[in-house]
Design an enzyme around this catalytic site. Structure first.
Site, mmCIF file in Angstrom:
data_model
loop_
_atom_site.group_PDB
_atom_site.id
_atom_site.type_symbol
_atom_site.label_atom_id
_atom_site.label_comp_id
_atom_site.label_asym_id
_atom_site.label_seq_id
_atom_site.Cartn_x
_atom_site.Cartn_y
_atom_site.Cartn_z
ATOM 1 N N GLU A 209 45.089 42.025 45.314
ATOM 2 C CA GLU A 209 44.996 40.638 45.784
ATOM 3 C C GLU A 209 46.248 40.290 46.563
ATOM 4 O O GLU A 209 47.267 40.981 46.495
ATOM 5 C CB GLU A 209 44.827 39.684 44.596
ATOM 6 C CG GLU A 209 46.017 39.689 43.650
ATOM 7 C CD GLU A 209 45.749 39.013 42.315
ATOM 8 O OE1 GLU A 209 44.604 39.070 41.840
ATOM 9 O OE2 GLU A 209 46.704 38.440 41.753
ATOM 10 N N LYS A 211 49.741 38.741 47.519
ATOM 11 C CA LYS A 211 50.939 38.198 46.878
ATOM 12 C C LYS A 211 51.388 37.010 47.717
ATOM 13 O O LYS A 211 51.930 37.173 48.808
ATOM 14 C CB LYS A 211 52.055 39.227 46.786
ATOM 15 C CG LYS A 211 53.237 38.698 45.968
ATOM 16 C CD LYS A 211 54.388 39.640 45.911
ATOM 17 C CE LYS A 211 55.443 39.093 44.947
ATOM 18 N NZ LYS A 211 55.823 37.695 45.244
ATOM 19 N N ARG A 216 54.780 29.488 41.362
ATOM 20 C CA ARG A 216 53.926 29.804 40.206
ATOM 21 C C ARG A 216 53.574 28.521 39.464
ATOM 22 O O ARG A 216 54.430 27.659 39.217
ATOM 23 C CB ARG A 216 54.676 30.758 39.283
ATOM 24 C CG ARG A 216 53.866 31.353 38.138
ATOM 25 C CD ARG A 216 53.004 32.493 38.589
ATOM 26 N NE ARG A 216 52.362 33.171 37.476
ATOM 27 C CZ ARG A 216 52.809 34.296 36.918
ATOM 28 N NH1 ARG A 216 53.924 34.856 37.357
ATOM 29 N NH2 ARG A 216 52.144 34.864 35.939
ATOM 30 N N ARG A 231 56.775 28.007 36.412
ATOM 31 C CA ARG A 231 56.998 29.306 35.775
ATOM 32 C C ARG A 231 58.049 29.223 34.667
ATOM 33 O O ARG A 231 58.071 30.055 33.765
ATOM 34 C CB ARG A 231 57.410 30.364 36.804
ATOM 35 C CG ARG A 231 58.719 30.107 37.484
ATOM 36 C CD ARG A 231 59.084 31.250 38.427
ATOM 37 N NE ARG A 231 59.435 32.437 37.699
ATOM 38 C CZ ARG A 231 59.200 33.672 38.117
ATOM 39 N NH1 ARG A 231 58.585 33.876 39.250
ATOM 40 N NH2 ARG A 231 59.583 34.710 37.408
ATOM 41 N N PHE A 298 44.766 33.243 39.885
ATOM 42 C CA PHE A 298 44.541 34.679 39.774
ATOM 43 C C PHE A 298 44.316 35.149 38.345
ATOM 44 O O PHE A 298 44.121 36.338 38.099
ATOM 45 C CB PHE A 298 45.682 35.476 40.406
ATOM 46 C CG PHE A 298 47.064 35.085 39.952
ATOM 47 C CD1 PHE A 298 47.506 35.338 38.667
ATOM 48 C CD2 PHE A 298 47.928 34.466 40.839
ATOM 49 C CE1 PHE A 298 48.778 34.994 38.267
ATOM 50 C CE2 PHE A 298 49.212 34.120 40.452
ATOM 51 C CZ PHE A 298 49.641 34.386 39.160
#
Length: 502
Positions: A209, A211, A216, A231, A298
């Site tokens: 997939e 990047k 995040r 994150r 994802f």
């Protein structure tokens, strides 16, 4: 437990590079701590108070100018209570009241304790008790497997809370931790791969997939209640209203999604990373209208009452496809054409691709190589240690950065090079202002700073060098961007720098 016991343990940690010795020192101290003081002991020795940021800065602490006590008398509980008071003080006159509480606290501290508290409160405590070492020490003190502590830590997001459960209730108490809607989990991270072929060769069955060059996010939904976290597990729900509404409209009752978000140009290409990150600290309506965030998910960790952490990625992907719709991360193809996905990702302005093993479970941190990132341009996340005043058109700006890699044993960052390349005029102005705020001392040419800023550096590998303490030096380094989404504890290690040796 006296603060002096913690300070003595901190000195022992700083005096050795042996991981085994660090774990022994920590586990012995944790075994002696009472249940009420254990969270503070763990927090102090991993370099931060239980309260997080307490609302006071380096200059305030430096200005206390308090004579040290002759003998130790402070307990850990008393220090934690004083910091609670400082953190909760707000309103008119709060700066003065915080300073008074801190002055009283420092007046009861010995010289060694004052130094420890100063470094703890300014984020400069680097004695070697990184989270990974502390996890193993908690396991040793509780006589439980490290993996049980690590999993509970992933689910709780808080190491002090995990330590209390482990030492007070053993493996059974650790096993009681579950994914809880509204409580963020520590994210799974990827390891670098040298090439797409290398990444594909490591696993029999993978998904490839994009990047993304974004930030995040982790989103939790329980009915109509939605929460969004970064994150570092900081909640940003109030700053990202468009993401909240989008997740609230997904076809499910409850869900936990892992992904990235980014601001796009009118042509659909990613805007600079700093523009995306600026939204995380802003609630201004005009900025929200100008920089709408687009999410791409994802991973799916929970769906409609079913936890999926221990399910293989192929099952999590199936759940993700039922809810993410158009917000699925681009790519998501299982071979035959991973090289085509890499070319497409780069053409669309992204960093590269991720290669993920379809049989892997979700595990916090960079555990093993189940997730691999492939980027044509090699970059490292390093810590800014100092900066030199510029010359010519850069006169008046802090320009040449001193860069440090993280010590995996928990010591201070290890200098690996300098660079002044890649800095725009706008970044120079911001950098100068921010670094002066972090200044600890200076000479005629160089300003030393607290190691708080992480910067992404592009480089052409490293080379053997005796010039810097780590024995290596960066080749052709240039600044890509600052990483406000990362803490110094997440910077790349000296081992990762050495891995790029030509």
């Amino acid at each position: 437990m006296f603060l002096a016991d913690v300070v003595a343990a901190s000195a022992e940690l700083a005096a050795t590079r042996s991981r085994k010795a660090k774990i022994a020192t920590l586990s012995a101290l944790l075994s002696r701590a009472g249940p009420a003081e254990l969270p503070a002991v763990v927090a102090f020795l991993t370099g931060r108070p239980t309260q997080g940021r307490i609302g006071t800065g380096w200059r305030t602490l430096a200005g206390l100018d308090t004579a040290p006590a002759a003998a130790p008398s402070l307990t850990v509980a008393e220090v934690d209570a004083a910091l609670d008071e400082v953190a909760s003080t707000a309103g008119a006159g709060s700066a003065q009241r915080r300073a008074e509480v801190l002055r009283t606290l420092f007046a009861r501290a010995t010289e060694a304790e004052q130094h420890f508290l100063f470094r703890l409160l300014t984020g400069e405590l680097r004695q070697g008790a990184l989270e990974g070492v502390m996890v193993d020490a908690v396991a040793a003190a509780a006589a439980v497997p490290s993996e049980a502590v690590r999993r509970a830590f992933m689910l709780s997001g808080r190491l002090p809370e995990t330590a209390v459960a482990a030492i007070g209730g053993g493996e059974q108490a650790l096993g009681a931790f579950r994914l809880r809607l509204g409580r963020p989990l520590r994210p799974m991270l990827a390891s670098p791969a040298e090439s797409l072929d290398e990444a594909l060769a490591e696993h029999a069955s993978v998904v490839v997939e994009y990047k993304l060059d974004g930030a995040r996010i982790q989103v939790h939904r329980n009915g109509d209640e939605v929460r969004v976290y970064t994150r570092t597990l900081r909640e940003i729900t109030g700053q990202v209203g468009e993401l909240v509404e989008l997740v609230r409209a997904l076809p499910c009752r409850s869900v936990v999604l892992d992904g990235e978000t980014l601001a796009l140009t009118d042509e659909g290409r990613p805007r600079p990373f700093q523009e995306t990150m600026s939204r995380f600290g802003s609630t201004r309506e005009e900025q929200v209208r100008a920089l709408l965030l687009r999410p791409y998910f994802f991973d799916c960790l929970h769906l409609d009452g079913v936890d999926l952490l221990d399910a293989p990625l192929r099952e999590r992907n199936a759940a993700l496809r039922t809810v993410a719709g158009e917000h699925l991360v681009p790519g998501r193809t299982e071979p035959p054409d991973p090289a085509g996905i890499l070319d497409a990702a780069l053409a669309d302005g992204h960093e590269g691709v991720m290669v993920k093993a379809l049989d892997s479970v979700y595990a916090a941190g960079r555990r093993g190589r189940a997730w691999l990132k492939v980027k044509p341009v090699h970059t490292l996340d390093l810590v800014v240690l100092a900066a030199e005043w510029g010359h010519g058109r850069r006169t008046g700006y802090l320009s040449n950065l001193h860069l440090g890699a993280r010590d995996p044993d928990g010591g201070p960052p290890i200098m690996v090079g300098k660079t002044f390349k890649g800095l725009t005029d706008e970044l120079l102005a911001w950098q100068t202002k921010r670094l002066l705020e972090l200044e600890t001392h200076h000479d005629d040419w160089t300003v030393r700073v607290r190691p708080e800023l992480v910067v992404e550096i592009e480089l052409d590998g490293a080379q053997i060098s005796t010039r810097y303490p780590g024995g290596v030096a960066l080749r052709f380094a240039r600044v890509v961007r600052y990483r406000p989404d990362k803490e110094p504890s997440e910077a790349d290690t000296i081992d990762m720098v050495r891995a790029t040796l030509k």
